[in-house]
Motif scaffolding. Structure first.
Motif, PDB file in Angstrom:
ATOM      1  N   UNK A 214       3.128  -4.136 -10.681  1.00 31.93           N
ATOM      2  CA  UNK A 214       3.022  -4.611  -9.294  1.00 31.93           C
ATOM      3  C   UNK A 214       4.231  -4.117  -8.507  1.00 31.93           C
ATOM      4  N   UNK A 215       3.960  -3.339  -7.463  1.00 29.47           N
ATOM      5  CA  UNK A 215       5.061  -2.851  -6.624  1.00 29.47           C
ATOM      6  C   UNK A 215       4.531  -2.529  -5.241  1.00 29.47           C
ATOM      7  N   UNK A 216       5.382  -1.929  -4.417  1.00 27.65           N
ATOM      8  CA  UNK A 216       4.992  -1.555  -3.067  1.00 27.65           C
ATOM      9  C   UNK A 216       3.912  -0.486  -3.068  1.00 27.65           C
ATOM     10  N   UNK A 217       3.105  -0.505  -2.023  1.00 28.15           N
ATOM     11  CA  UNK A 217       1.926   0.350  -1.976  1.00 28.15           C
ATOM     12  C   UNK A 217       2.166   1.775  -1.538  1.00 28.15           C
ATOM     13  N   UNK A 218       3.237   2.051  -0.862  1.00 27.40           N
ATOM     14  CA  UNK A 218       3.528   3.420  -0.444  1.00 27.40           C
ATOM     15  C   UNK A 218       4.793   3.883  -1.163  1.00 27.40           C
ATOM     16  N   UNK A 219       4.681   4.919  -1.979  1.00 27.70           N
ATOM     17  CA  UNK A 219       5.837   5.440  -2.710  1.00 27.70           C
ATOM     18  C   UNK A 219       6.728   6.247  -1.775  1.00 27.70           C
ATOM     19  N   UNK A 220       8.011   6.039  -1.886  1.00 33.52           N
ATOM     20  CA  UNK A 220       8.988   6.748  -1.052  1.00 33.52           C
ATOM     21  C   UNK A 220      10.231   7.040  -1.875  1.00 33.52           C
ATOM     22  N   UNK A 276      -5.314  -8.500  -6.595  1.00 37.88           N
ATOM     23  CA  UNK A 276      -4.016  -8.499  -5.919  1.00 37.88           C
ATOM     24  C   UNK A 276      -3.662  -7.082  -5.483  1.00 37.88           C
ATOM     25  N   UNK A 277      -3.425  -6.915  -4.185  1.00 32.71           N
ATOM     26  CA  UNK A 277      -3.099  -5.604  -3.633  1.00 32.71           C
ATOM     27  C   UNK A 277      -1.590  -5.359  -3.671  1.00 32.71           C
TER      28      UNK A 277
END
Length: 292
Positions: A214-220, A276-277
């Motif tokens: 589970x982590x943020x949806x946009x990789x940066x 879960x998004x």
């Protein structure tokens, strides 16, 4: 539903305590190190057997990545032994363990996002100690969810967003690593995710226990993330101006602990199983004035 939360003063633990307070029919004991030393096996068993929780959410951890290289013994004591004692105690009372782990169990060498079945291969002591904690939970507890997350930030505790805002007030120019990639994750979203999982387990027998990402949806990159932080800070008048940002390679910013170049976690499994998004870290930055 009875819930024991450890690490209640940390980034995620603080949100867990706040969010659980408003849940009906939930009895909570939230403890920090002062109330419970999770590396003390008898203390853990005493508390768990007396309280008889349905869920133990372990948000306690030694998270000082560079310090762990020097203080290896303490890192393992908290991240491995603490998890082991909680898992053993949970098994005694038939409780479910929800255990927070990290992207740092991987070495970052893959050229795609990591799925749960990828072989861990940590390249620093922190990651190795957290992996040891995962193995302890799996070995000693029959009902568990291990939640690997990454790049955690929020209003509480120390984190990258707070560091950037502080440096942005002090300096006109900053050099930020641009070749390490991951998904920034809002600590409040991690807390709500853990609570949602607990509620679904509590209301259903059809649950797939195991490891989830589970982590943020946009990789940066860290550089990209800092650009967004300062954009939000200046738009909301938290800072008068943004510093000049320079993207640099990891080789130009050496640290005691090696960091994985790729910390991107694939979150498809948790969305499929629990609905879960990924964490919306961009939205979390809208409240950036609370990070000062």
């Amino acid at each position: 539903m009875k819930v024991l939360v450890t690490g209640c003063r940390g980034q995620v633990g603080t949100y867990l305590k706040k969010q659980l307070k408003y849940k009906d029919e939930v009895e909570v004991i939230a403890v920090g190190h002062e109330e419970l030393d999770i590396t003390n096996g008898s203390a853990v068993i005493n508390l768990v057997t007396n309280f008889q929780p349905d869920f133990i959410i372990n948000a306690a951890a030694f998270t000082a990545v560079d310090k762990a290289e020097v203080d290896r013994e303490l890192a393992y004591k908290v991240n491995r032994d603490g998890a082991l004692f909680l898992a053993k105690a949970a098994e005694l009372v038939n409780a479910v363990v929800l255990h927070i782990s990290t992207d740092y169990v991987f070495d970052g060498a893959l050229n795609r996002s990591y799925i749960e079945t990828d072989e861990p291969s940590p390249n620093n002591v922190y990651g190795a100690s957290k992996l040891a904690g995962e193995k302890a939970v799996i070995k000693y507890c029959s009902k568990y969810i291990i939640l690997r997350t990454a790049w955690v930030f929020g209003e509480y505790g120390n984190n990258f967003v707070k560091t950037m805002l502080k440096l942005g007030q002090e300096k006109k120019e900053l050099s930020i690593v641009g070749d390490q990639y991951g998904g920034p994750t809002y600590a409040g979203d991690i807390a709500s995710t853990l609570i949602s999982i607990a509620e679904k387990i509590n209301n259903s027998n059809d649950v797939q226990y195991g490891v989830y990402h589970y982590s943020g949806g946009a990789y940066v990159s860290w550089y990209d993330f800092s650009v967004e932080i300062f954009k939000s800070a200046t738009e909301r008048l938290v800072l008068d101006r943004a510093p000049i940002l320079n993207s640099i390679p990891t080789a130009d910013y050496l640290t005691p602990a090696e960091r994985p170049a790729n910390s991107c976690l694939n979150c498809q499994k948790i969305e499929t199983q629990f609905g879960i998004k990924p964490s919306n870290w961009q939205q979390a930055l809208n409240n950036i004035q609370a990070y000062i």
